[in-house]
Each structure stands twice: as C-alpha cells, then as structure tokens.
Design a protein around this motif. Structure first.
Motif, short mmCIF file in Angstrom:
data_model
loop_
_atom_site.label_atom_id
_atom_site.label_comp_id
_atom_site.label_asym_id
_atom_site.label_seq_id
_atom_site.Cartn_x
_atom_site.Cartn_y
_atom_site.Cartn_z
N ARG A 16 0.84 -1.21 0.00
CA ARG A 16 0.00 0.00 0.00
C ARG A 16 0.88 1.26 0.00
O ARG A 16 0.57 2.25 -0.63
CB ARG A 16 -0.94 0.00 1.21
CG ARG A 16 -2.06 -1.02 1.10
CD ARG A 16 -3.09 -0.83 2.21
NE ARG A 16 -3.88 -2.02 2.39
CZ ARG A 16 -4.87 -2.41 1.58
NH1 ARG A 16 -5.18 -1.67 0.54
NH2 ARG A 16 -5.55 -3.52 1.82
N ARG A 17 1.98 1.17 0.73
CA ARG A 17 2.90 2.30 0.78
C ARG A 17 3.52 2.55 -0.60
O ARG A 17 3.73 3.69 -1.00
CB ARG A 17 4.00 2.00 1.81
CG ARG A 17 4.94 3.14 2.04
CD ARG A 17 6.16 2.68 2.83
NE ARG A 17 7.09 3.77 2.98
CZ ARG A 17 7.89 4.20 2.02
NH1 ARG A 17 7.89 3.62 0.83
NH2 ARG A 17 8.71 5.21 2.24
N ARG A 60 1.19 4.49 -2.62
CA ARG A 60 1.19 5.90 -2.18
C ARG A 60 2.40 6.63 -2.77
O ARG A 60 2.31 7.74 -3.25
CB ARG A 60 1.23 6.00 -0.66
CG ARG A 60 -0.12 5.87 0.02
CD ARG A 60 -0.15 6.61 1.36
NE ARG A 60 0.96 6.35 2.24
CZ ARG A 60 1.10 5.27 3.00
NH1 ARG A 60 0.17 4.34 3.00
NH2 ARG A 60 2.15 5.13 3.80
N LYS A 61 3.54 5.96 -2.72
CA LYS A 61 4.79 6.58 -3.22
C LYS A 61 4.66 6.98 -4.69
O LYS A 61 5.14 8.03 -5.11
CB LYS A 61 5.95 5.61 -2.99
CG LYS A 61 7.09 5.72 -3.95
CD LYS A 61 8.38 6.11 -3.27
CE LYS A 61 9.43 6.40 -4.33
NZ LYS A 61 10.15 7.53 -4.27
N TYR A 62 4.02 6.10 -5.49
CA TYR A 62 3.88 6.40 -6.92
C TYR A 62 2.53 7.07 -7.23
O TYR A 62 2.17 7.20 -8.40
CB TYR A 62 4.05 5.10 -7.75
CG TYR A 62 5.49 4.64 -7.77
CD1 TYR A 62 6.40 5.17 -8.69
CD2 TYR A 62 5.96 3.71 -6.85
CE1 TYR A 62 7.73 4.77 -8.69
CE2 TYR A 62 7.30 3.31 -6.84
CZ TYR A 62 8.17 3.84 -7.76
OH TYR A 62 9.49 3.44 -7.76
N GLU A 63 1.84 7.48 -6.17
CA GLU A 63 0.55 8.18 -6.29
C GLU A 63 -0.38 7.44 -7.25
O GLU A 63 -0.89 7.99 -8.22
CB GLU A 63 0.77 9.62 -6.75
CG GLU A 63 1.58 10.39 -5.72
CD GLU A 63 1.87 11.82 -6.14
OE1 GLU A 63 1.79 12.11 -7.34
OE2 GLU A 63 2.17 12.63 -5.24
N THR A 64 -0.54 6.12 -6.98
CA THR A 64 -1.37 5.31 -7.86
C THR A 64 -2.26 4.37 -7.04
O THR A 64 -2.30 4.46 -5.81
CB THR A 64 -0.46 4.56 -8.87
OG1 THR A 64 -1.28 3.99 -9.87
CG2 THR A 64 0.37 3.48 -8.20
N GLU A 65 -2.96 3.49 -7.74
CA GLU A 65 -3.95 2.63 -7.08
C GLU A 65 -3.30 1.35 -6.54
O GLU A 65 -2.27 0.90 -7.04
CB GLU A 65 -5.03 2.20 -8.09
CG GLU A 65 -5.73 3.34 -8.79
CD GLU A 65 -6.43 4.25 -7.80
OE1 GLU A 65 -7.13 3.72 -6.91
OE2 GLU A 65 -6.27 5.47 -7.90
#
Ligand SMILES: CC(C)(COP(=O)(O)OP(=O)(O)OC[C@H]1O[C@@H](n2cnc3c(N)ncnc32)[C@H](O)[C@@H]1OP(=O)(O)O)[C@@H](O)C(=O)NCCC(=O)NCCS
Length: 158
Positions: free
Chosen positions: A119-120, A123-128
């Motif tokens: 999940r992180r 978040r890092k790649y600002e994706t799903e």
C-alpha cells in the motif's frame, strides 16, 4: 547498504533468510535458479557484504507491463528501516522493467507488514492498489495455509 542483482553465489543466503522468516520455504535450488535466469528482475541488499534483504520477481511472458513479486524478505533485525521499500523501487527502476506499469504480488490476509509495504508503494507512486481474492485456500494441500490475496499496484508513471 548496496543494492544489486543477485549472483548464483547469493542463492544460499537468500534461502537462509527465508528459512529464518515466516515466508513459504522453497529449495535452495529455486534461489540459485532465480539468480541465474531472472537476475534482471531480482534485487539483493547487502550490508558489509552480508545479505540483509532480497526481492525475487519476474515479468510474466504474456504480460510485459507487469512485474510479479514472487518473494520479498528482510532479515528480522533489519526490518522497519525502509529496506523492502527500497528493494521494490530499485526493481521498478531497472532497465528490464522499462515497460512495466504494474507491480503484482500475492499476500496472505494476516501479513500486515507485507500489506502495508505494498500500500505504501502505491502511495509513493501516487497510484492505485487493487486487492482481490486470488489463490484460494483449497489450492494448498496443507491444513494451515491461508488463501492469498492479489495486490496490483499501478499504473506506475516513472
Ligand atoms: C514485509 C517485509 C519484507 C517488510 O520489510 P521492511 O524492510 O521492514 O519494510 P519497510 O521498512 O520498507 O516498511 C514498509 C512499510 O511497512 C510498514 N511495516 C513494516 N513492518 C510492519 C509490521 N510488522 N506491521 C505493520 N506495518 C509494518 C512500515 O511502517 C512501512 O510503512 P510506512 O512507511 O507507512 O510506515 C518484512 O517485514 C519481512 O521480511 N517479513 C517477513 C517476510 C514476508 O512476510 N514477506 C512478504 C511476503 S509477500
């Protein structure tokens, strides 16, 4: 900390790290084989020449935009320092992954650390991060193996 492609000589240390963790155990042959034939999509982390983490992965032949993470592990005394996250980022940045847009892995429902890790990454790649039921419990012949959830992270823009 040095991040690199594994050589066949690293197989035994990867196997030992797995045997000291809750990961499914495999033969040492499997790690030697991955290091020989899939080193472009496998990453090891070493500190003072000692293996402290690894990821073994491959690109499924029929889906060139996916890298499937077969196993990721970090030595228990090295966890929580961002090593697994760095291993995944190194993998995504490899030339071999230039066409990869999705990272996939299967994770057991009880593995909080692994679920947080993926999940992180999303978040890092600002994706799903899409989670679906995948390998059901009844596929595994042993009594105590949970089913596996599929985690699909992407599309990743590099
Ligand atoms: C899963 C594993 C590889 C994570 O390695 P790591 O180097 O400690 O991970 P990182 O330090 O990069 O942490 C990644 C995220 O997971 C979180 N995390 C790490 N350990 C955790 C735990 N035990 N419980 C919940 N979250 C945890 C971190 O807080 C971090 O999230 P944040 O940045 O939002 O705080 C490691 O715990 C491990 O080797 N576990 C045993 C093997 C395993 O289960 N592998 C995965 C099977 S697919």
């Amino acid at each position: 900390m040095v991040f690199d492609k594994p050589a066949v000589e690293d197989g035994a240390a990867m196997w030992e790290l797995v045997n000291n963790s809750t990961l499914d155990q495999n033969s040492v042959y499997k790690y030697i084989m991955m290091s020989e034939f899939f080193s472009e999509t496998c990453v090891i982390a070493k500190e003072n020449n000692k293996l402290v983490g690894f990821v073994t992965a491959f690109i499924p032949p029929e889906r060139q935009d996916v890298v499937f993470v077969w196993q990721i592990g970090v030595a228990s005394d090295q966890r929580g320092k961002g090593i697994a996250s760095k291993l995944l980022e190194e993998l995504i940045d490899r030339d071999a992954c230039r066409d990869v847009r999705f990272v996939e892995a299967t994770v057991t429902p009880s593995n909080d650390a692994s679920q947080t890790l993926f999940r992180r990454l999303a978040r890092k790649y600002e994706t799903e991060c899409e989670v679906t039921e995948f390998f059901s419990e009844d596929l595994f012949p042993m009594d105590d193996h949970e089913g596996e959830l599929s985690f699909r992270i992407g599309p990743i823009n590099k």
